[in-house]
Motif scaffolding. Structure first.
Motif, PDB file in Angstrom:
ATOM      1  N   GLU A  58      26.886  40.325  32.160  1.00  0.00           N
ATOM      2  CA  GLU A  58      26.527  41.720  32.398  1.00  0.00           C
ATOM      3  C   GLU A  58      25.416  42.168  31.449  1.00  0.00           C
ATOM      4  O   GLU A  58      24.513  42.905  31.842  1.00  0.00           O
ATOM      5  N   ASP A 113      26.377  36.673  39.567  1.00  0.00           N
ATOM      6  CA  ASP A 113      26.155  37.599  38.446  1.00  0.00           C
ATOM      7  C   ASP A 113      24.888  38.422  38.629  1.00  0.00           C
ATOM      8  O   ASP A 113      24.803  39.547  38.123  1.00  0.00           O
ATOM      9  N   SER A 146      36.873  41.397  41.601  1.00  0.00           N
ATOM     10  CA  SER A 146      35.957  42.071  40.691  1.00  0.00           C
ATOM     11  C   SER A 146      34.992  41.063  40.098  1.00  0.00           C
ATOM     12  O   SER A 146      35.176  39.845  40.217  1.00  0.00           O
ATOM     13  N   HIS A 147      33.975  41.551  39.400  1.00  0.00           N
ATOM     14  CA  HIS A 147      33.032  40.654  38.737  1.00  0.00           C
ATOM     15  C   HIS A 147      33.743  39.798  37.699  1.00  0.00           C
ATOM     16  O   HIS A 147      33.402  38.635  37.481  1.00  0.00           O
ATOM     17  N   ALA A 149      35.009  36.739  39.406  1.00  0.00           N
ATOM     18  CA  ALA A 149      34.099  36.045  40.327  1.00  0.00           C
ATOM     19  C   ALA A 149      34.135  34.534  40.140  1.00  0.00           C
ATOM     20  O   ALA A 149      34.243  33.778  41.114  1.00  0.00           O
ATOM     21  N   GLN A 177      29.492  45.642  42.357  1.00  0.00           N
ATOM     22  CA  GLN A 177      30.185  44.808  41.379  1.00  0.00           C
ATOM     23  C   GLN A 177      29.368  44.577  40.112  1.00  0.00           C
ATOM     24  O   GLN A 177      29.932  44.461  39.031  1.00  0.00           O
ATOM     25  N   VAL A 178      28.063  44.447  40.264  1.00  0.00           N
ATOM     26  CA  VAL A 178      27.197  44.144  39.114  1.00  0.00           C
ATOM     27  C   VAL A 178      26.059  45.153  39.066  1.00  0.00           C
ATOM     28  O   VAL A 178      25.710  45.778  40.075  1.00  0.00           O
TER      29      VAL A 178
END
Length: 608
Positions: free
Chosen positions: A78, A205, A490-491, A494, A602-603
């Motif tokens: 992130e 990502d 969720s991220h 992943a 999500q990102v």
């Protein structure tokens, strides 16, 4: 093309910031409300990051957008997208494109040579056995790889897998017996599977869910280029020295992999300098660290799943060579122990493991389960017949290695182009399940038609037509499976859900190879003894074990005709099994929720 890995995107989209303009989060997922969606399928509901991510004024600062509850590897990912520029994003995708190019090129070459390499050690019938062990170890490796990516960093996991793949290539290049070659294929399979898995996680990502199909399409698109080039190159390596097919890529791979690792590490350091990431020092002792990572990496679970799958699946391929076949004590023992280990794995993961591979709520998510089961049966159906496809083409049609490779690569070329269309359709409609539902019967049509057309003296054009049908159906299913599990998580999860999908896929491949090996070893020897003319009947074992010997008889010779019909008998049974198993996917696909991916965020940051 590996059937556990696909994904693309049109090049104009590279480097553009893809924020969710609608700002709708967690909506559109069937009839569930946002809260139940979060709890059950893990969909992120964080507030949207503004376009300006680098300022330090009053609005949402980047520091506030990193999930403090996420694992360290996820936080690093992130921070990466909140730090880097469009140029860095573009370069990263170009590097991932190159890595897929290397993987596609080497897999095209080595897959065409496998039958001859194994035949050189007089072990042509062991092709499924090698594939089973490699697939099982790759399946088991997904669990620790996902842990590395989540606990440490994406770039570290990528570097480890690239190193293991290089070791496998070196071992393949220098092997002098079938045992060393088998070991090399395990390293090779685990390394390349893990490396591509890391790239797929990095793609997740760095792309919005709406554009993820296109992103996977772009990174995997080199298969369009290498499909025919690899087939021709494999023929050249075979005529000169097949060892250089592996040796060349043991040099090329590290050179191509290093730039992506450096780019990721460089941007991670930028994130740390800007205060997005704070390194926390552990106060654990070395012994405490050993215990900690043993639990985190679920070593017991990895052992149980790997041992269980190997022991349960191998007997299907080797039983025919045992003295008493299925009545042999060691065959029965392998089946029983393997089954017990698999049941124990499920029990341990559910009730005993302090760090289970995947949160239980995702394991019970109908969307995740439906996608994984579809992948499982798809891989079984594909590998039921694929292991001996190149051999079949050369024996029945007298084509060269390169031409057999061209035909086998039709899936790669057609799917490479078609996936761009699939990704675009998902982006424009916001939905993917309708494509999934349409793809399954189309794939079954292609496999089912080959039952009739895979006979001696049938027009080769029919085989090509079936390959095209399967390419449209199979490629669509692969990309929809990836989008399905990512949309339902969720991220933070992943990497885990992609690993679970990969585990099911590789396990399915191992099962498919087991079925293929069982049919081959129980069909071809008997067919050869029944069909071979009297003058060559005494040599049936040599013919069975060596592709070179099979090809030494000219087309039209009674012995070659007998071999061709024996191949047809085995192949038809493999295809019947694949078609029947694939029918299960018609039910599994309806477990998947009709999620609208365009309304899920999500990102954040600079994304594909």
């Amino acid at each position: 093309m590996s059937h556990q890995e696909l994904g693309y995107s049109d090049s104009p989209a590279i480097g553009r910031t893809a924020f969710d303009e609608e700002g709708k989060v967690g909506s559109g997922v069937d009839d569930r409300d946002a809260k139940s969606s979060d709890l059950k399928d893990g969909i992120s509901t964080q507030p949207e990051l503004g376009e300006n991510t680098s300022h330090s004024g009053t609005g949402n600062r980047p520091e506030q957008m990193i999930d403090e509850n996420a694992q360290a590897g996820v936080q690093n990912a992130e921070a990466l997208t909140l730090t880097w520029t469009k140029t860095s994003l573009t370069i990263a995708y170009l590097f991932m494109f190159l890595l897929y190019f290397v993987n596609a090129f080497q897999s095209s070459i080595t897959s065409n040579l496998t039958a001859f390499v194994v035949s050189g050690f007089e072990s042509h019938s062991l092709i499924p056995v090698i594939s089973i062990v490699s697939s099982v170890m790759s399946a088991a490796a997904y669990m620790p790889i996902a842990k590395i990516l989540n606990l440490w960093d994406r770039s570290i996991g990528f570097a480890v897998m690239a190193s293991i793949a290089t070791i496998g290539l070196i071992l393949s290049a220098v092997c002098t017996n079938i045992e060393t070659y088998c070991a090399s294929q395990v390293f090779y399979s685990v390394g390349f599977t893990g490396m591509i898995f890391c790239i797929d996680v990095i793609t997740a990502d760095t792309s919005s869910l709406r554009d993820r199909g296109l992103a996977y399409a772009f990174t995997s698109s080199p298969y369009i280029i290498t499909a025919f080039a690899g087939s021709k190159a494999s023929e050249g390596f075979y005529e000169n020295n097949w060892r250089w097919a592996f040796g060349t890529f043991s040099i090329v791979l590290p050179v191509v992999a290093l730039p992506l690792f450096v780019l990721l590490q460089y941007n991670m350091r930028l994130a740390k300098k800007r205060g997005l990431l704070v390194k926390r020092k552990s106060d654990r002792t070395p012994w405490q660290s050993l215990v900690h990572y043993t639990l985190e990496f679920d070593v017991l679970g990895v052992f149980l799943i790997a041992g269980g799958l190997v022991l349960f699946l191998l007997p299907f391929s080797i039983a025919a060579s045992a003295a008493d076949q299925w009545r042999s004590a060691h065959i029965i023992a392998m089946l029983v122990i393997g089954f017990i280990l698999l049941v124990t794995f499920g029990f341990v993961e559910r009730y005993l493991s302090p760090r289970p591979f995947l949160p239980y709520n995702l394991l019970t998510s109908r969307t995740v389960l439906g996608a994984c089961l579809c992948d499982f049966v798809y891989q079984i159906a594909y590998y039921c017949w694929n292991s001996y496809f190149s051999s079949f083409l050369m024996v029945n049609y007298g084509v060269s290695i390169s031409v057999a490779g061209y035909i086998s690569s039709i899936f790669d070329v057609v799917s490479g182009i078609w996936l761009l269309v699939v990704g675009l359709l998902i982006k424009k409609t916001g939905y993917f399940r309708w494509l999934f539902i349409a793809a399954i019967p189309l794939y079954m049509l292609g496999v089912g038609l080959m039952i009739y057309f895979r006979k001696p003296h049938m027009n080769l054009g029919y085989i090509i037509m079936c390959q095209i049908f399967m390419a449209f159906g199979g490629a669509t299913m692969i990309i929809c499976q990836q989008v399905s599990v990512l949309a339902a998580s969720s991220h933070n999860d992943a990497a885990a859900v992609l690993a679970l999908l990969g585990l099911f896929g590789n396990a399915g491949g191992a099962v498919g190879n087991s079925i293929s090996g069982a049919i081959w070893t129980h069909t071809l020897p008997g067919a050869l003894q029944r069909l071979l003319p009297a003058e060559s009947l005494a040599d049936w074992e040599t013919i069975y074990d060596s592709l070179d010997v099979q090809l030494s008889y000219p087309i039209g010779d009674p012995t070659r005709e007998a071999i061709m019909w024996a191949y047809a008998e085995a192949q038809s049974r493999m295809l019947i099994a694949g078609t029947a198993i694939m029918a299960l996917a018609l039910g599994f696909v309806f477990l998947i929720r009709n999620i609208k991916v365009s309304e899920i965020e999500q990102v954040k940051g600079v994304l594909f």
